[in-house]
Scaffold this motif. Structure first.
Motif, PDB file in Angstrom:
ATOM      1  N   PHE A   1     -10.139  -4.681   2.486  1.00 43.95           N
ATOM      2  CA  PHE A   1      -9.094  -4.054   1.688  1.00 43.95           C
ATOM      3  C   PHE A   1      -7.751  -4.774   1.794  1.00 43.95           C
ATOM      4  CE2 PHE A   1     -11.173   0.398   1.463  1.00 43.95           C
ATOM      5  CZ  PHE A   1     -11.769   0.055   0.257  1.00 43.95           C
ATOM      6  N   LEU A   2      -7.671  -5.854   2.579  1.00 43.08           N
ATOM      7  CA  LEU A   2      -6.397  -6.569   2.698  1.00 43.08           C
ATOM      8  C   LEU A   2      -5.914  -7.145   1.362  1.00 43.08           C
ATOM      9  CD1 LEU A   2      -6.591  -8.458   6.118  1.00 43.08           C
ATOM     10  CD2 LEU A   2      -5.438  -6.314   5.570  1.00 43.08           C
ATOM     11  N   PRO A   3      -6.800  -7.746   0.539  1.00 44.68           N
ATOM     12  CA  PRO A   3      -6.312  -8.242  -0.748  1.00 44.68           C
ATOM     13  C   PRO A   3      -5.739  -7.141  -1.629  1.00 44.68           C
ATOM     14  CG  PRO A   3      -8.392  -9.283  -0.212  1.00 44.68           C
ATOM     15  CD  PRO A   3      -8.190  -8.184   0.790  1.00 44.68           C
ATOM     16  N   GLU A   4      -6.344  -5.953  -1.619  1.00 42.04           N
ATOM     17  CA  GLU A   4      -5.806  -4.850  -2.418  1.00 42.04           C
ATOM     18  C   GLU A   4      -4.499  -4.342  -1.828  1.00 42.04           C
ATOM     19  OE1 GLU A   4      -7.964  -2.040  -4.576  1.00 42.04           O
ATOM     20  OE2 GLU A   4      -9.927  -2.769  -3.947  1.00 42.04           O
ATOM     21  N   ALA A   5      -4.396  -4.365  -0.504  1.00 47.91           N
ATOM     22  CA  ALA A   5      -3.122  -3.986   0.121  1.00 47.91           C
ATOM     23  C   ALA A   5      -2.051  -5.017  -0.211  1.00 47.91           C
ATOM     24  CB  ALA A   5      -3.294  -3.869   1.633  1.00 47.91           C
ATOM     25  N   GLY A   6      -2.429  -6.293  -0.225  1.00 47.83           N
ATOM     26  CA  GLY A   6      -1.492  -7.339  -0.569  1.00 47.83           C
ATOM     27  C   GLY A   6      -1.049  -7.283  -2.021  1.00 47.83           C
ATOM     28  N   ALA A   7      -1.909  -6.723  -2.878  1.00 52.38           N
ATOM     29  CA  ALA A   7      -1.576  -6.613  -4.305  1.00 52.38           C
ATOM     30  C   ALA A   7      -0.972  -5.267  -4.659  1.00 52.38           C
ATOM     31  CB  ALA A   7      -2.828  -6.852  -5.141  1.00 52.38           C
ATOM     32  N   GLY A   8      -0.846  -4.372  -3.690  1.00 55.96           N
ATOM     33  CA  GLY A   8      -0.251  -3.068  -3.960  1.00 55.96           C
ATOM     34  C   GLY A   8      -1.183  -2.070  -4.605  1.00 55.96           C
ATOM     35  N   SER A   9      -2.484  -2.355  -4.666  1.00 56.10           N
ATOM     36  CA  SER A   9      -3.432  -1.399  -5.239  1.00 56.10           C
ATOM     37  C   SER A   9      -3.665  -0.221  -4.309  1.00 56.10           C
ATOM     38  CB  SER A   9      -4.762  -2.098  -5.549  1.00 56.10           C
ATOM     39  OG  SER A   9      -4.592  -3.088  -6.547  1.00 56.10           O
ATOM     40  N   ILE A  10      -3.522  -0.471  -2.988  1.00 59.69           N
ATOM     41  CA  ILE A  10      -3.566   0.611  -2.016  1.00 59.69           C
ATOM     42  C   ILE A  10      -2.419   0.401  -1.030  1.00 59.69           C
ATOM     43  CG2 ILE A  10      -6.070   0.883  -2.191  1.00 59.69           C
ATOM     44  CD1 ILE A  10      -6.355  -0.526   0.471  1.00 59.69           C
ATOM     45  N   GLU A  11      -2.013   1.463  -0.373  1.00 64.01           N
ATOM     46  CA  GLU A  11      -0.964   1.364   0.636  1.00 64.01           C
ATOM     47  C   GLU A  11      -1.473   0.543   1.818  1.00 64.01           C
ATOM     48  OE1 GLU A  11       2.122   2.347   0.956  1.00 64.01           O
ATOM     49  OE2 GLU A  11       2.322   3.317  -0.983  1.00 64.01           O
ATOM     50  N   ALA A  12      -0.634  -0.316   2.366  1.00 67.67           N
ATOM     51  CA  ALA A  12      -1.047  -1.176   3.476  1.00 67.67           C
ATOM     52  C   ALA A  12      -1.550  -0.363   4.663  1.00 67.67           C
ATOM     53  CB  ALA A  12       0.119  -2.070   3.896  1.00 67.67           C
ATOM     54  N   ARG A  13      -0.901   0.752   4.964  1.00 66.99           N
ATOM     55  CA  ARG A  13      -1.321   1.540   6.124  1.00 66.99           C
ATOM     56  C   ARG A  13      -2.667   2.224   5.908  1.00 66.99           C
ATOM     57  NH1 ARG A  13       2.569   4.494   3.490  1.00 66.99           N
ATOM     58  NH2 ARG A  13       2.110   6.663   3.000  1.00 66.99           N
TER      59      ARG A  13
END
Length: 437
Positions: free
Chosen positions: A46-58
């Motif tokens: 899920f890091l790429p989605e967190a990096g793209a703002g699709s999910i919250e990093a936390r």
């Protein structure tokens, strides 16, 4: 009754799932201690989605103390392993030394970024292995877009909007594709810029990207990325990036303000300084029961290993000699390892790990992806749906599943949040400026 002291080194997939399984299967017979430098497990897919703002990093991490109730969780960096004396040394972020004794040791230290002695790399580039790095890359890209929109210097604008990613494996391609998708979406708020101003460049030393998926899916992915205006340079190496001056092995030279390094991993360095036997590539060598073996193949009593830091024999025909270093294997190995330790303590027979790989999925941005599963090859939206469905099922705890689902649901109703929080990395700057008057 005397409890067996089980010490788990590492709080990633293997550490977390081993602790959960062992706690359940050997209830009351073990005292479990887990140590990791971070207080959370990072769900890397899920890091790429967190990096793209699709999910919250936390939401891409799982807090260890909350999840591992009944397990002693320590935050520190493992600095030494002496199996001869059954002791592990570690250091906290405050500089305090820890000395930990054990009866059974689980080595789940995973891997670290594999870097090369490239001029400027250590000073200028950023990795993409942990959630803080993914968040920093997001802030960097959005921040550079904002700065590029306010400058009248064309050379500076070009440098700010040039983003170089090194390494065309799963982590690199997903980070490359997801962040470019985010950057283009952000341009709707910057009329001063156009998509043609963005320059996303992938540098890969091998002759193809996504080699684990086969040449046809790698070629398809390359074509799709290039159709979006991105450059994929194969059989090309980064030779220097001193102060943002990019030098490539193909002779190209240009300025870039962002370099993201995703070119492979290597076992945790502390293993090389321990008295445990290692294989030729620096990994722990495990038996099919996930017990560590020496160079002659003999079981080393009291030590277990799995995941990225271990080489585990692959008992499935046609899949190679060793299990692939994937999240799929790591989670299943961890559960198997926890069950085998419980069986070992109870005097029961140990079972060999055997799992046929179900396939691979990769996201290439919103509604785009590739997948190879059970002989079936999917592209575009179906692959993207499979990617999200599979990883939502695999991320630990109902809490995180619900939070990620909520992130995705909100994204269907509202556009992605494009705010850069780059100054969170220097929180005292405003106060220092005010204090200086």
């Amino acid at each position: 009754m005397t409890r067996t002291r089980v010490l788990i080194l590492g709080g990633g997939y293997v550490g977390l799932y081993t602790a959960l399984t062992l706690k359940r299967k050997a209830r009351g017979a073990v005292d479990i201690t887990l140590i990791d430098r971070r207080p959370y497990m990072t769900y890397a897919p899920f890091l790429p989605e967190a990096g793209a703002g699709s999910i919250e990093a936390r939401h891409a991490v799982v807090p260890l103390r909350r999840t591992l109730k009944g397990v002693r969780v320590l935050q520190g960096k493992v600095t030494g392993i002496s199996h001869a004396s059954r002791k592990v040394t570690a250091t906290t972020d405050l500089g305090e030394d820890l000395n930990l004794e054990y009866d059974e040791l689980v080595v789940a230290l995973g891997s670290v970024s594999r870097t090369l002695p490239i001029p400027g790399l250590a000073d200028f580039a950023i990795g993409f292995k942990f959630v803080e790095e993914a968040a920093a890359v997001r802030n960097r890209i959005l921040g550079r877009i904002a700065r590029a929109a306010t400058t009248s210097d064309p050379a500076l604008r070009k440098r700010l909007l040039t983003f170089v990613f090194v390494g065309g494996g799963f982590a690199g391609i997903e980070a490359f594709a997801e962040t470019e998708d985010m950057a283009k979406a952000a341009l709707r708020y910057y009329p001063e810029l156009s998509p043609s101003d963005l320059s996303f460049i992938m540098v890969e030393a091998a002759p193809r990207i996504l080699p684990e998926m086969g040449p046809d899916m790698g070629d398809y992915t390359k074509h799709e990325l290039e159709t979006r205006g991105m450059r994929v340079l194969l059989e090309t190496r980064l030779e220097s990036c001193v102060d943002g001056r990019i030098e490539l092995s193909n002779g190209e030279s240009f300025e870039a303000d962002t370099v993201v390094w995703t070119a492979g991993v290597r076992p945790a360095p502390v293993l090389a300084e321990s008295d445990l036997p290692l294989g030729p590539r620096g990994h722990m060598s495990s038996s099919p029961t996930l017990q560590v073996v020496d160079l002659e193949g003999r079981i080393v009593p009291g030590v277990w290993a799995a995941g990225d830091c271990a080489q585990v024999p692959n008992l499935v025909k046609g899949e190679g000699d060793w299990c692939a270093p994937s999240a799929q294997h790591a989670v299943r190995q961890a559960r198997h390892l926890g069950a085998n330790i419980a069986a070992h303590l109870a005097g029961a027979e140990l079972k060999e790990y055997k799992h046929k790989h179900l396939g691979m999925v990769a996201s290439l941005g919103l509604n785009k992806g590739v997948a190879v599963t059970m002989g079936l090859k999917l592209r575009g939206w179906p692959a993207w749906v499979m990617h999200r469905t599979y990883h939502l099922a695999q991320i630990p705890t109902v809490n995180r599943k619900l939070r990620v689902t909520l992130d995705w649901t909100i994204a269907l109703l509202f556009r992605r949040d494009m705010v850069s929080l780059g100054r969170v990395e220097v929180p005292r700057r405003a106060f220092e400026e005010a204090a200086r008057g």
